[in-house]
Structures are given as C-alpha cells and as structure tokens.
Design a protein around this motif. Structure first.
Motif, PDB file in Angstrom:
ATOM      1  N   SER A  26       0.817  -1.217   0.000  1.00 57.71           N
ATOM      2  CA  SER A  26       0.000   0.000   0.000  1.00 57.71           C
ATOM      3  C   SER A  26       0.852   1.269   0.000  1.00 57.71           C
ATOM      4  N   ASN A  27       2.174   1.140   0.114  1.00 55.00           N
ATOM      5  CA  ASN A  27       3.032   2.320   0.176  1.00 55.00           C
ATOM      6  C   ASN A  27       4.095   2.396  -0.910  1.00 55.00           C
ATOM      7  N   VAL A  28       4.220   1.361  -1.706  1.00 55.26           N
ATOM      8  CA  VAL A  28       5.169   1.366  -2.826  1.00 55.26           C
ATOM      9  C   VAL A  28       4.370   1.649  -4.092  1.00 55.26           C
ATOM     10  N   ALA A  29       4.925   2.437  -4.988  1.00 56.26           N
ATOM     11  CA  ALA A  29       4.234   2.805  -6.225  1.00 56.26           C
ATOM     12  C   ALA A  29       3.676   1.569  -6.924  1.00 56.26           C
ATOM     13  N   SER A  30       2.494   1.720  -7.455  1.00 57.45           N
ATOM     14  CA  SER A  30       1.800   0.628  -8.131  1.00 57.45           C
ATOM     15  C   SER A  30       2.698  -0.004  -9.204  1.00 57.45           C
ATOM     16  N   GLY A  31       2.759  -1.322  -9.192  1.00 61.98           N
ATOM     17  CA  GLY A  31       3.549  -2.040 -10.183  1.00 61.98           C
ATOM     18  C   GLY A  31       5.034  -2.134  -9.887  1.00 61.98           C
ATOM     19  N   ARG A  32       5.488  -1.526  -8.798  1.00 58.17           N
ATOM     20  CA  ARG A  32       6.918  -1.524  -8.474  1.00 58.17           C
ATOM     21  C   ARG A  32       7.246  -2.514  -7.353  1.00 58.17           C
ATOM     22  N   PHE A  33       6.277  -3.346  -6.981  1.00 59.09           N
ATOM     23  CA  PHE A  33       6.394  -4.268  -5.860  1.00 59.09           C
ATOM     24  C   PHE A  33       6.101  -5.681  -6.368  1.00 59.09           C
ATOM     25  N   LEU A  34       7.077  -6.582  -6.239  1.00 60.49           N
ATOM     26  CA  LEU A  34       6.891  -7.969  -6.665  1.00 60.49           C
ATOM     27  C   LEU A  34       6.882  -8.853  -5.432  1.00 60.49           C
ATOM     28  N   ASP A  35       5.772  -9.544  -5.217  1.00 60.82           N
ATOM     29  CA  ASP A  35       5.641 -10.465  -4.090  1.00 60.82           C
ATOM     30  C   ASP A  35       5.573 -11.884  -4.648  1.00 60.82           C
ATOM     31  N   ILE A  59      11.265  -6.488  -3.989  1.00 64.16           N
ATOM     32  CA  ILE A  59      10.976  -7.882  -4.298  1.00 64.16           C
ATOM     33  C   ILE A  59      10.891  -8.631  -2.968  1.00 64.16           C
ATOM     34  N   CYS A  60       9.806  -9.365  -2.799  1.00 68.73           N
ATOM     35  CA  CYS A  60       9.582 -10.087  -1.537  1.00 68.73           C
ATOM     36  C   CYS A  60       9.421 -11.578  -1.815  1.00 68.73           C
ATOM     37  N   ALA A  61      10.101 -12.394  -1.016  1.00 67.66           N
ATOM     38  CA  ALA A  61       9.951 -13.846  -1.091  1.00 67.66           C
ATOM     39  C   ALA A  61      10.700 -14.456   0.087  1.00 67.66           C
ATOM     40  N   ASN A  62      10.528 -15.746   0.250  1.00 65.78           N
ATOM     41  CA  ASN A  62      11.309 -16.514   1.214  1.00 65.78           C
ATOM     42  C   ASN A  62      12.469 -17.095   0.404  1.00 65.78           C
ATOM     43  N   PHE A  63      13.561 -16.338   0.335  1.00 69.95           N
ATOM     44  CA  PHE A  63      14.683 -16.640  -0.551  1.00 69.95           C
ATOM     45  C   PHE A  63      15.729 -17.558   0.079  1.00 69.95           C
ATOM     46  N   HIS A  64      16.419 -18.306  -0.779  1.00 68.49           N
ATOM     47  CA  HIS A  64      17.693 -18.936  -0.429  1.00 68.49           C
ATOM     48  C   HIS A  64      18.783 -17.915  -0.743  1.00 68.49           C
ATOM     49  N   ASN A  65      19.942 -18.048  -0.121  1.00 66.02           N
ATOM     50  CA  ASN A  65      21.048 -17.120  -0.394  1.00 66.02           C
ATOM     51  C   ASN A  65      21.417 -17.058  -1.862  1.00 66.02           C
ATOM     52  N   GLU A  66      21.414 -18.214  -2.511  1.00 66.77           N
ATOM     53  CA  GLU A  66      21.789 -18.245  -3.924  1.00 66.77           C
ATOM     54  C   GLU A  66      20.814 -17.424  -4.757  1.00 66.77           C
ATOM     55  N   GLN A  67      19.542 -17.421  -4.358  1.00 64.29           N
ATOM     56  CA  GLN A  67      18.550 -16.653  -5.102  1.00 64.29           C
ATOM     57  C   GLN A  67      18.765 -15.154  -4.908  1.00 64.29           C
ATOM     58  N   ILE A  68      19.144 -14.756  -3.703  1.00 63.18           N
ATOM     59  CA  ILE A  68      19.440 -13.338  -3.477  1.00 63.18           C
ATOM     60  C   ILE A  68      20.661 -12.931  -4.303  1.00 63.18           C
TER      61      ILE A  68
END
Length: 165
Positions: A26-35, A59-68
């Motif tokens: 709700s606070n990041v510009a529309s379309g600029r947030f990937l969940d 970008i939001c996710a439950n990442f592994h280090n390699e993915q980051i």
C-alpha cells in the motif's frame, strides 16, 4: 530508469512478514512491488529468472542465499536486504500451531500427528523445516542452517513454554 537500489524483503515465515508486505503493497508505487508467494524454492528461482527486475523497487519472497545473489546479478543494482526476526521460541510455537491448523500446508500430515515434544525433537522434520524456514545470519543475509532450532536450550525453552500454557 530504475532506482539505484533494489530492496529485497527476505520473508522468514511467522515473523510478521505478511503484515510488512501489506504495508509495502500500500506504500510502494503501483507495479513496483513484486511479491513471490510460493512454498517451492525452485519456483521462486524461476520467477526471478523470468522477471525484468528493473521494473521493481521491492521484491519479496522466502529466498535462499543463492537466489538473493542471483537477484543481485540479474538486476545489476545494489541490494538493500530487509528481514524481520522473532524470538525463536515464540516463532517455533507459532509455526507448530500454524502447521497443525493449516490442512493445505505441505507438512500438515506429518506435524498434525506430533506432540510439541515430538515436533521439536524430530530430526527428519528439522531437515524439512530448514528448507521451508531458513535461519541463521551473516553478512546481512539469512542463511539456511542444518537445524531448524538454533540450540538445544531453545528446544528446552520451547517445551517449558508450551507446558506452561
């Protein structure tokens, strides 16, 4: 032109991350947030590979280090990594109750039959949980560890806290 920084929210489950993501959306510009909501780590990786990361500020996710590391490589931007942590005993209790009450969870069948003591003592479950819920820290990035619980004393504390309820 993309921002200089790309913000990565590494969502550790059961740490108020969903509330934080609602705030971001709700606070990041529309379309600029990937969940990226997916329990399968390989699918998270496929989404990262398929996206034009220059389109996003967060970008939001439950990442592994390699993915980051891959996000850093693909975006060519400086990453700012955000993670919310929680008391490990409270998190463990919350996770136990969450899985036991969510029939669609991948570990429901196994966990629904376990007492809390069995839950924190199961080495097979510990291995599986460490894949779903990374722990440990270093260099600003959460790292998966071989054990879900940080120490034996956390297990004992979890058992004590549970029996006090």
């Amino acid at each position: 032109m993309p921002q200089e920084n790309l913000y990565v929210f590494n969502h550790v489950p059961k740490t108020a991350g969903t509330a934080f993501k609602k705030f971001l959306s709700s606070n990041v510009a529309s379309g600029r947030f990937l969940d990226i909501i997916h329990p399968n780590k390989e699918e998270v990786g496929r989404v990262i590979e398929a996206c034009d990361l220059s389109d996003y500020d967060w970008i939001c996710a439950n990442f592994h280090n390699e993915q980051i590391a891959r996000v850093r490589e693909l975006s060519g931007r400086r990453l700012k990594i955000v993670t919310i942590l929680r008391d490990p005993v409270e998190r463990g209790l919350s996770l136990y109750r969450f899985i036991k009450n969510k029939k669609t969870h991948a570990l429901y069948e196994m966990v629904s039959r376990l007492s809390l003591t069995e839950f924190v003592s199961s080495t097979d479950l510990t291995r599986q949980l460490s894949e779903y819920y990374p722990l440990g820290s270093g260099e600003g990035v959460l790292r998966p560890r071989s054990n879900f619980w940080s120490t034996t004393s956390s297990w004992s504390a979890l058992r004590r806290k549970w029996t006090e309820r």
